[in-house]
Design an enzyme around this catalytic site. Structure first.
Site, PDB file in Angstrom:
ATOM      1  N   ASP A  40       0.587  -1.034  -0.018  1.00 23.25           N
ATOM      2  CA  ASP A  40      -0.529  -0.103  -0.096  1.00 23.25           C
ATOM      3  C   ASP A  40       0.832   0.969  -0.283  1.00 23.25           C
ATOM      4  O   ASP A  40       1.669   1.715   0.749  1.00 23.25           O
ATOM      5  CB  ASP A  40      -0.819   0.087   1.551  1.00 23.25           C
ATOM      6  N   ASN A  67       2.764   5.314 -10.734  1.00 23.71           N
ATOM      7  CA  ASN A  67       1.527   5.086 -12.238  1.00 23.71           C
ATOM      8  C   ASN A  67       0.711   4.188 -11.165  1.00 23.71           C
ATOM      9  O   ASN A  67      -1.095   4.365 -11.067  1.00 23.71           O
ATOM     10  CB  ASN A  67       2.268   4.082 -12.963  1.00 23.71           C
ATOM     11  N   ARG A 101       8.569  11.517  -1.904  1.00 24.64           N
ATOM     12  CA  ARG A 101       9.088  12.740  -0.576  1.00 24.64           C
ATOM     13  C   ARG A 101      10.233  11.715  -0.110  1.00 24.64           C
ATOM     14  O   ARG A 101      11.314  11.829   0.051  1.00 24.64           O
ATOM     15  CB  ARG A 101       7.427  12.605   0.194  1.00 24.64           C
ATOM     16  N   TYR A 132     -11.868  10.551  -8.749  1.00 28.42           N
ATOM     17  CA  TYR A 132     -11.527   9.776  -9.559  1.00 28.42           C
ATOM     18  C   TYR A 132      -9.933  11.206 -10.705  1.00 28.42           C
ATOM     19  O   TYR A 132      -9.598  11.232 -10.699  1.00 28.42           O
ATOM     20  CB  TYR A 132     -10.976   9.255 -10.763  1.00 28.42           C
ATOM     21  N   LYS A 136      -6.962  13.487  -9.617  1.00 28.30           N
ATOM     22  CA  LYS A 136      -6.388  13.489 -10.786  1.00 28.30           C
ATOM     23  C   LYS A 136      -5.827  15.393 -11.247  1.00 28.30           C
ATOM     24  O   LYS A 136      -4.514  15.398 -11.489  1.00 28.30           O
ATOM     25  CB  LYS A 136      -6.617  13.134 -11.663  1.00 28.30           C
ATOM     26  N   THR A 167      -7.132  -1.621 -20.359  1.00 26.39           N
ATOM     27  CA  THR A 167      -6.501  -2.618 -19.417  1.00 26.39           C
ATOM     28  C   THR A 167      -7.955  -2.730 -18.964  1.00 26.39           C
ATOM     29  O   THR A 167      -8.564  -2.710 -19.729  1.00 26.39           O
ATOM     30  CB  THR A 167      -5.663  -1.924 -18.759  1.00 26.39           C
TER      31      THR A 167
END
Length: 245
Positions: A40, A67, A101, A132, A136, A167
Site C-alpha cells: 500500500d 503509476n 517525498r 477519480y 487527478k 487495460t
C-alpha cells in the site's frame, strides 16, 4: 553517476505500469517494481522503508514513475460510498506524495525525473466516479509543486496522461464499453522515453497526453510555452477579469 540507470515504478504488476517497466528494462534500466513490503503506497512507514531499500541496493534513483492508482464505482457524487470515494483520493494523491517525498534525496543526487500518471479527467469535473477526477486534479498540483521544488536542484516532474489504453481497469468501465479508438502502449512509451531523455524538459510541471501529442510537435511548441500553458488554471472571462494572475 556510473552504472545502469535506476527507475522505481509503482503499480507495475499490470497495465500501464507493466508496459512502462518492461520498456525501461528493455532499454537497459534497472527497474524496481515494488515488493511485498509495500502492499500500500499510502502507508508512510512502508513506503519509506521500501524506498530506503532501493537506495541501499543501488545507491541511486534516476526516475520515479507514480503509476499506482485506483478508480471507484461509476456513480454520481450523491450516490457514492464515502469510504470508497476517500480511499480513491488517498491512493491516487497520498500515494504519489509519499513516494515522491521519500525518494527526493535520491532524485536530487541523480538529477532525476518524476513522471506522474495523470488523466484527462484531471482537467474537468466528472459526473461519475468524481473521486477519480478530484484525485487527478490534485495530482497535477503535486506535479507542479514537485517541479517548483526541483528547479534549483535539477529534478524535473511531469504529468503524463496516457489516453485510454486498453487495460483491465479501462476495459471494465461503462464509459468505454463501446470504445474502438484505444491509445496504444507504444504511444505512451514514446512520450515516456522523451520525458526521460530530456527532449521534453520544457514541459516540467505540465501535462502531455499520449495518443494526441507526439514528441516532434511538443518539441516544436516548447518555445511558445508561457507560465500557464499545459497547466490546470482558471480561465478568465476577459482580459480585465480580476482573477487573471
Amino acid at each position: 553517476m556510473t552504472g545502469p540507470r535506476v527507475a522505481l515504478v509503482t503499480g507495475a504488476n499490470r497495465g500501464i505500469g507493466a508496459f512502462v517497466a518492461d520498456a525501461l528494462e528493455a532499454d537497459g534500466w534497472v527497474v524496481e517494481r515494488g515488493s511485498s513490503a509495500v502492499a500500500d503506497t499510502t502507508d508512510r512507514a512502508a513506503v519509506e522503508a521500501w524506498v530506503g531499500e532501493v537506495g541501499e541496493r543501488h545507491g541511486r534513483l534516476d526516475l520515479l514513475v507514480n503509476n499506482a492508482g485506483v478508480m471507484e464505482q461509476e456513480v454520481t457524487l450523491p450516490e457514492s460510498d464515502p469510504d470508497e470515494w476517500w480511499r480513491t483520493v488517498e491512493v491516487n494523491v497520498r500515494g504519489p506524495y509519499l513516494v515522491t517525498r521519500a525518494a527526493w534525496p535520491l532524485l536530487v543526487a541523480a538529477g532525476g525525473r518524476v513522471i506522474n500518471l495523470n488523466s484527462g479527467a484531471g482537467v474537468r469535473p466528472g459526473l461519475q466516479a468524481s473521486a477519480y477526477n478530484v484525485s487527478k486534479t490534485a495530482l497535477a498540483r503535486i506535479t507542479g509543486s514537485t517541479d517548483l521544488a526541483g528547479r534549483e536542484v535539477g529534478v524535473r516532474a511531469f504529468d503524463l496522461a496516457p489516453g485510454v489504453v486498453r487495460t483491465d481497469m479501462t476495459a471494465a468501465m461503462r464509459a468505454h464499453a463501446d470504445r474502438t479508438d484505444w491509445t496504444t502502449p507504444e504511444q505512451v512509451l514514446e512520450l515516456v522515453r522523451a520525458l526521460v531523455d530530456g527532449r521534453l524538459d520544457a514541459y516540467s510541471g505540465r501535462m502531455v497526453r499520449a495518443g494526441v501529442d507526439d514528441v516532434a510537435t511538443l518539441v516544436a511548441a516548447a518555445d511558445r510555452l508561457g507560465e500557464r500553458e499545459r497547466t490546470i488554471t482558471v480561465v478568465p472571462y476577459a482580459d480585465d477579469d480580476p482573477l487573471v494572475p
